[in-house]
Design a protein around this motif. Structure first.
Motif, mmCIF file in Angstrom:
data_model
loop_
_atom_site.group_PDB
_atom_site.id
_atom_site.type_symbol
_atom_site.label_atom_id
_atom_site.label_comp_id
_atom_site.label_asym_id
_atom_site.label_seq_id
_atom_site.Cartn_x
_atom_site.Cartn_y
_atom_site.Cartn_z
ATOM 1 N N ASP A 84 50.057 28.906 37.072
ATOM 2 C CA ASP A 84 49.670 29.695 38.249
ATOM 3 C C ASP A 84 50.735 29.632 39.341
ATOM 4 O O ASP A 84 51.077 28.548 39.821
ATOM 5 C CB ASP A 84 48.362 29.178 38.833
ATOM 6 N N GLY A 85 51.255 30.799 39.725
ATOM 7 C CA GLY A 85 52.228 30.851 40.805
ATOM 8 C C GLY A 85 53.630 30.489 40.381
ATOM 9 O O GLY A 85 54.575 30.653 41.157
ATOM 10 N N THR A 86 53.782 29.986 39.155
ATOM 11 C CA THR A 86 55.102 29.668 38.615
ATOM 12 C C THR A 86 55.500 30.714 37.580
ATOM 13 O O THR A 86 56.598 31.262 37.631
ATOM 14 C CB THR A 86 55.117 28.258 37.996
ATOM 15 N N LEU A 87 54.595 31.003 36.654
ATOM 16 C CA LEU A 87 54.818 32.074 35.678
ATOM 17 C C LEU A 87 54.061 33.337 36.058
ATOM 18 O O LEU A 87 54.447 34.435 35.662
ATOM 19 C CB LEU A 87 54.389 31.613 34.281
ATOM 20 N N THR A 88 52.955 33.190 36.797
ATOM 21 C CA THR A 88 52.178 34.354 37.252
ATOM 22 C C THR A 88 52.507 34.650 38.708
ATOM 23 O O THR A 88 52.770 33.736 39.487
ATOM 24 C CB THR A 88 50.665 34.099 37.114
ATOM 25 N N ARG A 89 52.445 35.918 39.067
ATOM 26 C CA ARG A 89 52.770 36.316 40.439
ATOM 27 C C ARG A 89 51.630 36.054 41.413
ATOM 28 O O ARG A 89 51.817 36.169 42.631
ATOM 29 C CB ARG A 89 53.173 37.791 40.473
ATOM 30 N N ARG A 90 50.450 35.736 40.891
ATOM 31 C CA ARG A 90 49.319 35.338 41.717
ATOM 32 C C ARG A 90 48.621 34.158 41.067
ATOM 33 O O ARG A 90 48.678 33.983 39.849
ATOM 34 C CB ARG A 90 48.314 36.496 41.859
ATOM 35 N N GLU A 91 47.960 33.345 41.881
ATOM 36 C CA GLU A 91 47.137 32.274 41.344
ATOM 37 C C GLU A 91 45.988 32.901 40.554
ATOM 38 O O GLU A 91 45.357 33.864 41.003
ATOM 39 C CB GLU A 91 46.580 31.407 42.473
ATOM 40 N N LEU A 92 45.693 32.369 39.367
ATOM 41 C CA LEU A 92 44.733 33.020 38.481
ATOM 42 C C LEU A 92 43.285 32.896 38.957
ATOM 43 O O LEU A 92 42.518 33.860 38.875
ATOM 44 C CB LEU A 92 44.864 32.467 37.067
ATOM 45 N N LEU A 93 42.894 31.727 39.434
ATOM 46 C CA LEU A 93 41.492 31.565 39.828
ATOM 47 C C LEU A 93 41.100 32.474 40.998
ATOM 48 O O LEU A 93 40.063 33.132 40.935
ATOM 49 C CB LEU A 93 41.185 30.098 40.119
ATOM 50 N N PRO A 94 41.904 32.578 42.059
ATOM 51 C CA PRO A 94 41.574 33.566 43.100
ATOM 52 C C PRO A 94 41.588 34.995 42.575
ATOM 53 O O PRO A 94 40.783 35.825 43.009
ATOM 54 C CB PRO A 94 42.676 33.346 44.148
ATOM 55 N N LEU A 95 42.490 35.295 41.635
ATOM 56 C CA LEU A 95 42.528 36.628 41.037
ATOM 57 C C LEU A 95 41.215 36.933 40.312
ATOM 58 O O LEU A 95 40.640 38.019 40.461
ATOM 59 C CB LEU A 95 43.701 36.726 40.066
ATOM 60 N N GLY A 105 34.011 39.525 42.626
ATOM 61 C CA GLY A 105 33.316 39.535 43.906
ATOM 62 C C GLY A 105 32.981 38.184 44.486
ATOM 63 O O GLY A 105 31.995 38.039 45.210
ATOM 64 N N LEU A 106 33.814 37.176 44.203
ATOM 65 C CA LEU A 106 33.562 35.829 44.719
ATOM 66 C C LEU A 106 34.721 35.344 45.592
ATOM 67 O O LEU A 106 35.025 34.151 45.651
ATOM 68 C CB LEU A 106 33.341 34.851 43.552
ATOM 69 N N GLU A 107 35.358 36.283 46.299
ATOM 70 C CA GLU A 107 36.545 35.951 47.081
ATOM 71 C C GLU A 107 36.281 34.875 48.136
ATOM 72 O O GLU A 107 37.070 33.936 48.289
ATOM 73 C CB GLU A 107 37.105 37.199 47.783
ATOM 74 N N HIS A 108 35.174 35.016 48.864
ATOM 75 C CA HIS A 108 34.919 34.100 49.978
ATOM 76 C C HIS A 108 34.768 32.663 49.491
ATOM 77 O O HIS A 108 35.345 31.730 50.073
ATOM 78 C CB HIS A 108 33.658 34.516 50.743
ATOM 79 N N GLU A 109 33.988 32.477 48.426
ATOM 80 C CA GLU A 109 33.773 31.137 47.886
ATOM 81 C C GLU A 109 35.096 30.477 47.509
ATOM 82 O O GLU A 109 35.326 29.294 47.785
ATOM 83 C CB GLU A 109 32.848 31.190 46.669
ATOM 84 N N THR A 113 39.894 26.905 48.055
ATOM 85 C CA THR A 113 41.358 26.803 48.073
ATOM 86 C C THR A 113 41.827 26.110 49.345
ATOM 87 O O THR A 113 42.702 25.235 49.306
ATOM 88 C CB THR A 113 41.994 28.203 47.954
ATOM 89 N N LYS A 114 41.247 26.482 50.480
ATOM 90 C CA LYS A 114 41.619 25.870 51.752
ATOM 91 C C LYS A 114 41.329 24.371 51.732
ATOM 92 O O LYS A 114 42.168 23.549 52.139
ATOM 93 C CB LYS A 114 40.855 26.543 52.898
ATOM 94 N N LEU A 115 40.157 23.985 51.256
ATOM 95 C CA LEU A 115 39.798 22.565 51.207
ATOM 96 C C LEU A 115 40.711 21.788 50.266
ATOM 97 O O LEU A 115 41.075 20.635 50.545
ATOM 98 C CB LEU A 115 38.344 22.415 50.756
#
Length: 202
Positions: free
Chosen positions: A11-22, A28-32, A37-39
Motif C-alpha cells: 500500500d502506497g509503495t506499489l499502489t498509488r493509493r492505500e488499499l483499505l481506504p480505497l 461507503g465507509l469513508e468516515h469510519e 487511519t488518523k488514530l
C-alpha cells in the motif's frame, strides 16, 4: 558474489493509493476509515488493533467485491514491470489479507507474505494471523542466507521490516514517509523514476 533480495510494502509503495481506504470509499465507509487511519498514524492505536477493527468493519463485504476493487487499484507501472522482470528476487510484504490480494499477487508473479483469514460463502469469517513484517524478513534470511535483504516501505508498520533488513529505502511516492522510518533508512526516494534507477543498480 552476494545477491540482493528486494522486499516491497504494498500500500502506497506499489499502489498509488492505500488499499483499505480505497475499499472503504467504494463501499461507503469513508468516515469510519478516516477516523481509524488518523488514530493509527497518531499512534493512539497499534497497527494490529487497527487491522482488527478494519476487519470487523469490512468482514460482511463480499470477498469478490473487495478483490475486484483491489485488482482495479492504480499501480506504479514501472516498478511493477521491474518486479515482474525480477520476480525470483522480489517479494511483497504486506499486512493486508491474503484472500483480498491473491489475484493481484498472481498478476505480479512474485512470492508474498501477508496477514491470513478464513473465508466461507464469499465472506470473511475470522482473522487468523496478523503479519509482523520482521517475521517475513527473518524467514527470507533463513531461506537465503547468502543474500542481502533490502526493504522498501512508507509507513510506521514497515519499521520492523526496516529493522530486520540489511538496508532499507523509505518511499514517498504516495505521501510523506514516516519520520521514524526515514531515520532508519539508507535512502529516501520521492519519484518513481528515481526508484527504478536505484532498483536497476541493486
Amino acid at each position: 558474489m552476494t545477491k540482493n533480495l528486494l522486499c516491497f510494502d504494498l500500500d502506497g509503495t506499489l499502489t498509488r493509493r492505500e488499499l483499505l481506504p480505497l475499499i472503504a470509499n467504494e463501499v461507503g465507509l469513508e468516515h469510519e476509515f478516516e477516523v481509524l487511519t488518523k488514530l493509527t498514524v497518531e499512534g493512539t492505536i497499534s497497527f494490529e488493533e487497527s487491522l482488527r477493527l478494519r476487519f470487523a468493519i469490512l468482514k460482511n463485504i463480499p470477498v469478490d467485491i473487495v478483490q475486484q476493487i483491489i485488482c482495479h487499484a492504480e499501480l506504479f507501472g514501472k516498478i511493477i514491470e521491474f518486479i515482474r522482470n525480477n520476480s525470483k528476487r522480489c517479494f511483497v510484504i504486506t499486512g493486508n489479507l491474503d484472500i483480498w490480494i491473491e489475484t493481484l499477487m498472481k498478476n505480479l508473479g512474485c512470492r508474498y507474505f501477508s496477514s491470513k483469514v478464513t473465508a466461507s460463502d464469499n465472506r470473511l469469517q475470522s482473522l487468523d494471523y496478523i503479519l509482523n513484517k520482521s517475521t517475513a524478513i527473518n524467514v527470507l534470511k533463513r531461506d537465503y542466507p547468502q543474500h542481502n535483504i533490502i526493504a522498501f516501505g512508507d509507513g510506521l508498520n514497515d519499521y520492523p521490516m526496516f529493522e530486520a533488513a540489511d538496508k532499507s529505502v523509505a518511499i514517498g511516492l504516495t505521501h510523506q514517509p514516516s519520520r521514524v522510518l526515514i531515520s532508519k533508512s539508507n535512502y529516501v526516494i520521492y519519484e518513481e523514476e528515481a526508484l527504478c534507477r536505484l532498483l536497476n543498480t541493486l
